[in-house]
Design a protein around this motif. Structure first.
Motif, PDB file in Angstrom:
ATOM      1  N   LEU A   1      12.869  -4.020  -9.263  1.00  0.00           N
ATOM      2  CA  LEU A   1      13.333  -4.034  -7.877  1.00  0.00           C
ATOM      3  C   LEU A   1      14.852  -3.962  -7.900  1.00  0.00           C
ATOM      4  O   LEU A   1      15.518  -4.863  -8.416  1.00  0.00           O
ATOM      5  CB  LEU A   1      12.864  -5.310  -7.177  1.00  0.00           C
ATOM      6  CG  LEU A   1      13.346  -5.548  -5.742  1.00  0.00           C
ATOM      7  CD1 LEU A   1      12.883  -4.426  -4.820  1.00  0.00           C
ATOM      8  CD2 LEU A   1      12.841  -6.898  -5.232  1.00  0.00           C
ATOM      9  N   SER A   2      15.393  -2.887  -7.355  1.00  0.00           N
ATOM     10  CA  SER A   2      16.837  -2.682  -7.390  1.00  0.00           C
ATOM     11  C   SER A   2      17.312  -2.100  -6.064  1.00  0.00           C
ATOM     12  O   SER A   2      16.776  -1.082  -5.598  1.00  0.00           O
ATOM     13  CB  SER A   2      17.207  -1.738  -8.538  1.00  0.00           C
ATOM     14  OG  SER A   2      18.596  -1.484  -8.567  1.00  0.00           O
ATOM     15  N   ASN A   3      18.300  -2.756  -5.456  1.00  0.00           N
ATOM     16  CA  ASN A   3      18.867  -2.286  -4.182  1.00  0.00           C
ATOM     17  C   ASN A   3      17.784  -2.041  -3.131  1.00  0.00           C
ATOM     18  O   ASN A   3      17.759  -1.008  -2.457  1.00  0.00           O
ATOM     19  CB  ASN A   3      19.685  -1.010  -4.402  1.00  0.00           C
ATOM     20  CG  ASN A   3      20.884  -1.240  -5.294  1.00  0.00           C
ATOM     21  OD1 ASN A   3      21.540  -2.280  -5.220  1.00  0.00           O
ATOM     22  ND2 ASN A   3      21.170  -0.270  -6.160  1.00  0.00           N
ATOM     23  N   LYS A   4      16.865  -3.009  -3.041  1.00  0.00           N
ATOM     24  CA  LYS A   4      15.781  -2.966  -2.062  1.00  0.00           C
ATOM     25  C   LYS A   4      14.875  -1.752  -2.237  1.00  0.00           C
ATOM     26  O   LYS A   4      14.293  -1.240  -1.278  1.00  0.00           O
ATOM     27  CB  LYS A   4      16.344  -3.004  -0.636  1.00  0.00           C
ATOM     28  CG  LYS A   4      17.081  -4.293  -0.305  1.00  0.00           C
ATOM     29  CD  LYS A   4      17.525  -4.328   1.145  1.00  0.00           C
ATOM     30  CE  LYS A   4      18.200  -5.652   1.463  1.00  0.00           C
ATOM     31  NZ  LYS A   4      18.630  -5.731   2.880  1.00  0.00           N
ATOM     32  N   LYS A   5      14.735  -1.315  -3.469  1.00  0.00           N
ATOM     33  CA  LYS A   5      13.836  -0.215  -3.793  1.00  0.00           C
ATOM     34  C   LYS A   5      13.033  -0.566  -5.044  1.00  0.00           C
ATOM     35  O   LYS A   5      13.554  -1.185  -5.971  1.00  0.00           O
ATOM     36  CB  LYS A   5      14.614   1.081  -4.043  1.00  0.00           C
ATOM     37  CG  LYS A   5      15.183   1.728  -2.794  1.00  0.00           C
ATOM     38  CD  LYS A   5      14.078   2.335  -1.934  1.00  0.00           C
ATOM     39  CE  LYS A   5      14.645   3.057  -0.730  1.00  0.00           C
ATOM     40  NZ  LYS A   5      13.570   3.651   0.114  1.00  0.00           N
ATOM     41  N   ILE A   6      11.752  -0.167  -5.051  1.00  0.00           N
ATOM     42  CA  ILE A   6      10.915  -0.345  -6.227  1.00  0.00           C
ATOM     43  C   ILE A   6      11.019   0.906  -7.088  1.00  0.00           C
ATOM     44  O   ILE A   6      10.821   2.027  -6.613  1.00  0.00           O
ATOM     45  CB  ILE A   6       9.444  -0.581  -5.837  1.00  0.00           C
ATOM     46  CG1 ILE A   6       9.292  -1.937  -5.150  1.00  0.00           C
ATOM     47  CG2 ILE A   6       8.542  -0.518  -7.065  1.00  0.00           C
ATOM     48  CD1 ILE A   6       9.581  -3.126  -6.053  1.00  0.00           C
ATOM     49  N   ILE A   7      11.343   0.696  -8.348  1.00  0.00           N
ATOM     50  CA  ILE A   7      11.472   1.804  -9.290  1.00  0.00           C
ATOM     51  C   ILE A   7      10.370   1.677 -10.339  1.00  0.00           C
ATOM     52  O   ILE A   7      10.241   0.648 -10.997  1.00  0.00           O
ATOM     53  CB  ILE A   7      12.858   1.794  -9.967  1.00  0.00           C
ATOM     54  CG1 ILE A   7      13.956   1.893  -8.896  1.00  0.00           C
ATOM     55  CG2 ILE A   7      12.970   2.945 -10.964  1.00  0.00           C
ATOM     56  CD1 ILE A   7      15.355   1.736  -9.449  1.00  0.00           C
TER      57      ILE A   7
ATOM     58  N   SER B   1       0.835  -1.204   0.000  1.00  0.00           N
ATOM     59  CA  SER B   1       0.000   0.000   0.000  1.00  0.00           C
ATOM     60  C   SER B   1       0.869   1.253   0.000  1.00  0.00           C
ATOM     61  O   SER B   1       0.568   2.236  -0.692  1.00  0.00           O
ATOM     62  CB  SER B   1      -0.930   0.005   1.218  1.00  0.00           C
ATOM     63  OG  SER B   1      -1.862  -1.057   1.149  1.00  0.00           O
ATOM     64  N   LYS B   2       1.944   1.224   0.759  1.00  0.00           N
ATOM     65  CA  LYS B   2       2.852   2.371   0.799  1.00  0.00           C
ATOM     66  C   LYS B   2       3.557   2.562  -0.540  1.00  0.00           C
ATOM     67  O   LYS B   2       3.739   3.692  -1.004  1.00  0.00           O
ATOM     68  CB  LYS B   2       3.875   2.182   1.917  1.00  0.00           C
ATOM     69  CG  LYS B   2       3.282   2.255   3.317  1.00  0.00           C
ATOM     70  CD  LYS B   2       4.342   2.032   4.377  1.00  0.00           C
ATOM     71  CE  LYS B   2       3.750   2.111   5.780  1.00  0.00           C
ATOM     72  NZ  LYS B   2       4.781   1.880   6.828  1.00  0.00           N
ATOM     73  N   ILE B   3       3.951   1.452  -1.162  1.00  0.00           N
ATOM     74  CA  ILE B   3       4.597   1.546  -2.475  1.00  0.00           C
ATOM     75  C   ILE B   3       3.613   2.086  -3.503  1.00  0.00           C
ATOM     76  O   ILE B   3       3.978   2.896  -4.370  1.00  0.00           O
ATOM     77  CB  ILE B   3       5.147   0.174  -2.897  1.00  0.00           C
ATOM     78  CG1 ILE B   3       6.361  -0.184  -2.035  1.00  0.00           C
ATOM     79  CG2 ILE B   3       5.518   0.157  -4.377  1.00  0.00           C
ATOM     80  CD1 ILE B   3       6.927  -1.558  -2.294  1.00  0.00           C
ATOM     81  N   ASN B   4       2.355   1.656  -3.419  1.00  0.00           N
ATOM     82  CA  ASN B   4       1.336   2.175  -4.343  1.00  0.00           C
ATOM     83  C   ASN B   4       1.106   3.665  -4.145  1.00  0.00           C
ATOM     84  O   ASN B   4       0.704   4.364  -5.081  1.00  0.00           O
ATOM     85  CB  ASN B   4       0.024   1.407  -4.161  1.00  0.00           C
ATOM     86  CG  ASN B   4       0.065   0.026  -4.788  1.00  0.00           C
ATOM     87  OD1 ASN B   4       0.919  -0.265  -5.624  1.00  0.00           O
ATOM     88  ND2 ASN B   4      -0.866  -0.831  -4.399  1.00  0.00           N
ATOM     89  N   ARG B   5       1.374   4.150  -2.923  1.00  0.00           N
ATOM     90  CA  ARG B   5       1.244   5.590  -2.648  1.00  0.00           C
ATOM     91  C   ARG B   5       2.561   6.324  -2.894  1.00  0.00           C
ATOM     92  O   ARG B   5       2.684   7.505  -2.588  1.00  0.00           O
ATOM     93  CB  ARG B   5       0.794   5.813  -1.203  1.00  0.00           C
ATOM     94  CG  ARG B   5      -0.598   5.305  -0.883  1.00  0.00           C
ATOM     95  CD  ARG B   5      -1.105   5.885   0.430  1.00  0.00           C
ATOM     96  NE  ARG B   5      -0.257   5.528   1.561  1.00  0.00           N
ATOM     97  CZ  ARG B   5      -0.469   4.474   2.350  1.00  0.00           C
ATOM     98  NH1 ARG B   5      -1.495   3.666   2.106  1.00  0.00           N
ATOM     99  NH2 ARG B   5       0.338   4.223   3.370  1.00  0.00           N
ATOM    100  N   ASN B   6       3.556   5.597  -3.402  1.00  0.00           N
ATOM    101  CA  ASN B   6       4.867   6.175  -3.725  1.00  0.00           C
ATOM    102  C   ASN B   6       5.603   6.705  -2.498  1.00  0.00           C
ATOM    103  O   ASN B   6       6.260   7.757  -2.544  1.00  0.00           O
ATOM    104  CB  ASN B   6       4.720   7.286  -4.770  1.00  0.00           C
ATOM    105  CG  ASN B   6       4.123   6.777  -6.063  1.00  0.00           C
ATOM    106  OD1 ASN B   6       4.634   5.847  -6.674  1.00  0.00           O
ATOM    107  ND2 ASN B   6       3.006   7.379  -6.473  1.00  0.00           N
ATOM    108  N   ASP B   7       5.494   5.964  -1.402  1.00  0.00           N
ATOM    109  CA  ASP B   7       6.244   6.294  -0.191  1.00  0.00           C
ATOM    110  C   ASP B   7       7.699   5.878  -0.412  1.00  0.00           C
ATOM    111  O   ASP B   7       8.025   4.688  -0.445  1.00  0.00           O
ATOM    112  CB  ASP B   7       5.644   5.544   0.999  1.00  0.00           C
ATOM    113  CG  ASP B   7       6.306   5.910   2.318  1.00  0.00           C
ATOM    114  OD1 ASP B   7       7.424   6.447   2.298  1.00  0.00           O
ATOM    115  OD2 ASP B   7       5.703   5.642   3.381  1.00  0.00           O
TER     116      ASP B   7
END
Length: 289
Positions: free
Chosen positions: A164-170, A91-97
């Motif tokens: 998914l790169s370096n524990k981040k969603i791009i 949910s946070k990723i969908n909100r671009n947190d």
């Protein structure tokens, strides 16, 4: 001197008594645990996870109820990939947190989804979130959908547009959203099964929202049986079964509800009746005359 001897004998007798009690207890524990006539106890419990129900049934010779552990596992899983939990990672990723870091659950499901997306030629695509929400199957109210709405959402659909790169969603575009519901329930069933097996449970049946996993047999040798309800309009729960399936060391996935159509019908400005269906990341417009 005589008093000291009596005290010594008394202490010695007490020690012997304690040792005897200890060894008898150990013997009884071993004897009880090795008793082949002990009957496994049936354990059943239900709960909620991922916006749906779950049901667990198993036999345990020790009679342990593992619902607390199952609940804790599924709660942790929901906090990772459930779109129904506002503060979950997805949910946070969908909100671009930008502060959120994908955990092991999210990362594993992301990588599996990417593999299936590529092997299916894009038919399996967890970035369909905007379309799912537009049709009212997600966590927002259904929009007034027409071809223009669909065309406006398609640029934000496509698993090739995320990584998914370096524990981040791009994301290629911040409006891209994830929806792992097509894989999450089956994945969580496997997690629950693994937990039971780690506790020594060899025969169980797990159902999470229609995703079923059966392992082993019942103590009497019978296979696990799963009933499939008839796809009948306005049918009440448990009204009738279309089939009964026997399972052993197998999984079964079901989808859909008899009282909810998987498509929408509407009339356009010219009075033509049209039906929208979803297929992969595309929406197909079918005209009916």
């Amino acid at each position: 001197m005589r008093i000291q001897k009596l005290e010594y004998r008394s202490q010695n007798t007490e020690v012997r008594s304690q040792l005897l009690t200890f060894f008898i207890s150990i013997f009884l524990i071993i004897l009880f645990s090795c008793n082949p006539n002990r009957e496994a106890k049936l354990i059943k419990f239900t709960g909620e996870a991922q916006g749906t129900y779950y049901a667990v049934t198993y036999f345990d010779i020790n009679g342990r109820n593992l619902q607390y552990e199952i609940d804790s596992l599924l709660e942790a899983f929901d906090l990772s990939v459930s779109i129904w939990v506002p503060n979950s990672i997805i949910s946070k990723i969908n909100r671009n947190d930008s502060s959120v870091v994908p955990d092991e659950y999210f990362s594993d499901i992301f990588n599996i989804s990417k593999e299936v997306y590529e092997k299916s030629g894009g038919a399996f695509d967890p970035t369909v979130g905007p379309l799912v929400n537009a049709w009212g199957f997600g966590f927002t109210d259904r929009m007034k959908v027409d071809k223009k709405v669909i065309d406006s959402l398609l640029p934000f659909i496509g698993f090739s547009k995320v990584k998914l790169s370096n524990k981040k969603i791009i994301k290629d575009d911040p409006q891209i959203q994830f929806d792992f519901n097509a894989i999450a329930q089956g994945y969580s069933v496997d997690l629950a099964g693994k937990l039971l097996e780690e506790r020594g449970i060899t025969g169980y049946l797990i159902d999470i929202g229609g995703e079923v996993l059966a392992k082993g047999n019942k103590p009497n040798g019978d296979l696990w049986k799963v009933g499939i309800e008839k796809p009948k309009d306005n049918a009440s729960y448990g009204e009738g079964l279309q089939a009964i399936v026997e399972l052993k060391n197998k999984a079964l996935a079901t989808s859909g509800e008899t009282d909810i159509e998987a498509y929408f019908i509407y009339s356009d400005d010219n009075g033509n009746i049209k039906t929208f269906f979803t297929k992969g990341f595309e929406s197909i417009l079918k005209e009916e005359y």
